[in-house]
Design a protein around this motif. Structure first.
Motif, PDB file in Angstrom:
ATOM      1  N   LEU A  16     -25.798 -43.122 -35.090  1.00 33.43           N
ATOM      2  CA  LEU A  16     -26.374 -42.292 -36.146  1.00 33.43           C
ATOM      3  C   LEU A  16     -25.351 -41.942 -37.216  1.00 33.43           C
ATOM      4  CD1 LEU A  16     -28.484 -39.869 -33.910  1.00 33.43           C
ATOM      5  CD2 LEU A  16     -29.251 -41.947 -35.092  1.00 33.43           C
ATOM      6  N   ASP A  17     -24.189 -42.609 -37.179  1.00 32.87           N
ATOM      7  CA  ASP A  17     -23.093 -42.389 -38.127  1.00 32.87           C
ATOM      8  C   ASP A  17     -22.497 -40.986 -38.017  1.00 32.87           C
ATOM      9  OD1 ASP A  17     -22.991 -44.913 -39.187  1.00 32.87           O
ATOM     10  OD2 ASP A  17     -24.395 -44.487 -40.803  1.00 32.87           O
ATOM     11  N   THR A  18     -22.627 -40.391 -36.845  1.00 33.54           N
ATOM     12  CA  THR A  18     -21.962 -39.113 -36.580  1.00 33.54           C
ATOM     13  C   THR A  18     -20.550 -39.388 -36.092  1.00 33.54           C
ATOM     14  OG1 THR A  18     -24.055 -38.064 -35.990  1.00 33.54           O
ATOM     15  CG2 THR A  18     -22.038 -36.968 -35.256  1.00 33.54           C
ATOM     16  N   GLU A  19     -19.566 -38.717 -36.685  1.00 32.39           N
ATOM     17  CA  GLU A  19     -18.176 -38.961 -36.318  1.00 32.39           C
ATOM     18  C   GLU A  19     -17.767 -38.084 -35.144  1.00 32.39           C
ATOM     19  OE1 GLU A  19     -13.750 -39.458 -38.354  1.00 32.39           O
ATOM     20  OE2 GLU A  19     -15.414 -38.618 -39.520  1.00 32.39           O
ATOM     21  N   HIS A  20     -17.050 -38.679 -34.205  1.00 36.94           N
ATOM     22  CA  HIS A  20     -16.547 -37.968 -33.034  1.00 36.94           C
ATOM     23  C   HIS A  20     -15.030 -38.121 -32.978  1.00 36.94           C
ATOM     24  CE1 HIS A  20     -20.640 -37.619 -31.241  1.00 36.94           C
ATOM     25  NE2 HIS A  20     -20.827 -38.749 -31.914  1.00 36.94           N
TER      26      HIS A  20
END
Length: 615
Positions: A16-20
């Motif tokens: 989902l293109d969420t950065e971790h």
């Protein structure tokens, strides 16, 4: 996101293109595992280039594979021969120079083919498991229908002991093949008794493919045959020409028979494949070592007979077992205490640990890429095609320290070099290469694949675009071994099985099912929800046939209306990799589902149904 000098990314993007952000302790642990490369690595590591490339050095002498030499000054000549050469500079440095064509071999004509889990493809003459004679039967069927290829699961060897590994994706080696796939009747000098044939028939009638008793039976017959003639014509000469690679495998397998298939548990003096102790052990146990080399000789001949002149695309797993033969031979190149996996995603909130130790990137370069070259070359050999499982691993791999995939990180690999080597080996073997680029694919991967002639892998279950809009430079398919079959999805039985296994919540699984069904039913050529399974399978493949992909692949599972997929990831109590096809392979040609699927993809089924007798 940034990458440190160890190749570790400090963050990652999910689907989902969420950065971790990667935990600091994970980075420190991976730096410790990777270690410091030698200070002169950039001056000694291989150069991988195409003819005409500007080099990192000025004047140099290139000693080519064939013994000829070429003087270069700043760049390679446009007519530079392809291959693995040595580059020698005036200051005394000597390094590998890999000259590749830039792109993989590609067939000129678009074609379709069958995908088969070979262990599942039992014939009436098998001994409990689909074997290389059954592969020959599938190949002959494909040829008779006008197919251009067969795609088969990894055929790599596992440990030789009584407890056999079921998963084809966790082999002991990626360079040698599994003797459980030998057809006993085709072994020179074999003499099968009435009891042997009765036992083979009993195994073949089992509900599941049970590798332990199958291998126990086959090994006993093979050992008896070898003991009667340990030097059949041609074997010893063939063995000698295979060199150190086969010697290492045969040594490992013979020692594993005595000490188990996990080399770190062996006596200390046998853990180094180059030790005097191993050489002495090999000499003292020559018959046992020769037996395992002989098995590979048999496999070499039977695979050649099975593939014939048709392209058979073999699967290359992402890695090997940490206790296996390749890990023993290349222990200095592999990371210790770390395994390969995947970060948490929509399909698995806990991430995945695939159990294989990764290659340390700088150590791989320092080893002149030998582990990679040998694995690619051996898997292509004699078949004409290669499917690279999780091709994103050529660019980066998710390293899992301590067994917790959540606490992992991506480590970068020299992708341009690796793709160049794949292109060279593909060119030499005239082998088409498919990259399994499913799941989370970072920007630039598919572009690099296309640039190097590596086909993408597009699935109806995953693609939002209609098949007619898929790229031509791809293999198109409906599903894979890890995903629902058409019948399992259509009937809902796949969801029911997952609920029973506890691998998901019923409501969410059903929502996922409806999303996948939409990929079938939302297109004009797709099936309608009123259709039965057989018609839905036929229409699904008619929809697939609209794709312009260079290769189109159909599974025998789908053609036969099989509801259970070969593997449900994470379901350890399920008989994964053990489900046989419901129809013997020598009866496939007359099966209406097989004929309808072939016809939907443009196959020739104009002739009358026939019983294939190959094998």
């Amino acid at each position: 996101m940034s990458t440190d000098r160890w190749g570790i990314d400090d963050s990652w993007l999910d689907a989902l293109d969420t950065e971790h952000t990667v935990d600091r302790a994970t980075i420190e642990r991976l730096r410790e595992v990777i270690g410091e490369p030698p200070a002169d690595l950039e001056d000694t590591a291989p150069i991988v280039a195409v003819p005409g490339d500007v080099l990192e050095v000025d004047r140099a002498l290139v000693v080519c594979e064939d013994g000829t030499s070429v003087d270069v000054d700043g760049e390679l000549p446009e007519d530079m021969p392809l291959g693995y050469h040595r580059l020698r500079t005036p200051d005394g440095r000597d390094r590998l120079l890999v000259v590749h064509p830039g792109r993989c071999f590609l067939p000129e004509q678009r074609s379709w083919g069958w995908a088969v889990q070979l262990y599942a493809a039992r014939g009436t003459g098998s001994a409990g498991i689909g074997d290389l004679a059954d592969l020959r039967t599938v190949r002959e069927l494909a040829e008779s229908q006008g197919a251009g290829f067969v795609l088969v699961n990894p055929l790599h060897a596992v440990g030789p002991g009584p407890e056999q590994e079921d998963s084809p994706y966790l082999p002991a080696t990626r360079r040698f093949r599994n003797p459980v796939y030998l057809r006993l009747d085709d072994v020179p000098g074999v003499q099968l008794t009435d009891d042997d044939r009765a036992r083979a028939a009993e195994l073949n009638g089992a509900e599941l493919v049970d590798r332990d008793p199958i291998w126990a039976f086959k090994r006993a017959v093979l050992q008896r045959t070898f003991d009667a003639d340990p030097s059949p014509e041609g074997f010893r000469d063939w063995w000698w020409h295979q060199g150190q690679q086969l010697q290492d495998w045969a040594n490992w397998a013979a020692i594993a028979d005595e000490h188990g298939a996990n080399w770190p548990d062996w006596p200390a003096d046998l853990r180094d494949p180059r030790s005097d102790a191993v050489r002495a052990w090999s000499t003292d146990h020559e018959p046992q070592v020769a037996f395992h080399a002989w098995l590979q000789w048999l496999l070499d001949g039977q695979l050649a007979a099975a593939t014939g002149d048709l392209t058979v695309i073999q699967d290359l797993p992402i890695g090997v077992s940490g206790g296996g033969a390749d890990a023993w031979a290349w222990q200095d190149v592999l990371a210790e205490g770390v395994s390969v996996g995947a970060p948490p995603d929509a399909f698995n909130a806990k991430g995945q640990d695939w159990g294989s130790p990764p290659l340390v990137p700088w150590r791989l370069r320092a080893a002149d890429y030998a582990p990679f070259v040998e694995s690619i070359r051996a898997t292509m050999a004699g078949a004409g095609g290669l499917r690279i499982d999780h091709v994103m691993g050529l660019f980066r791999l998710w390293w899992v320290p301590g067994g917790d995939p959540v606490q992992g990180a991506y480590v970068r690999y020299p992708a341009e070099d690796l793709l160049g080597i794949v292109a060279l080996e593909s060119h030499r073997a005239q082998a088409v290469v498919v990259g399994e680029d499913l799941g989370t694919v970072e920007d630039g991967v598919r572009e690099a694949m296309a640039e190097h002639g590596v086909l993408s892998y597009r699935l109806l279950w995953f693609e939002d675009d209609a098949p007619a809009d898929w790229p031509a430079a791809a293999m198109g398919a409906i599903t894979t071994h890890d995903l629902p079959t058409v019948a399992g999805l259509w009937t809902g039985s796949d969801v029911a099985e997952q609920v029973e296994l506890g691998t998901g919540e019923a409501d969410q699984l059903e929502r996922d099912r409806q999303q996948l069904l939409a990929h079938l039913t939302d297109h004009p050529a797709g099936p309608t929800k009123r259709m039965g399974v057989a018609k839905a399978v036929e229409r699904a493949h008619a929809l697939l046939a609209t794709a312009p992909c260079l290769l189109l692949s159909a599974t025998l599972d789908d053609a036969l209306g099989v509801e259970r997929r070969p593997n449900v990831p994470g379901a350890m109590e399920r008989p994964n990799w053990r489900l046989p096809l419901p129809v013997p392979v020598d009866q496939l040609a007359g099966h209406p589902g097989v004929r309808a699927t072939a016809k939907a993809l443009g196959g020739d089924v104009s002739g009358p149904p026939r019983r294939v007798t190959g094998g």
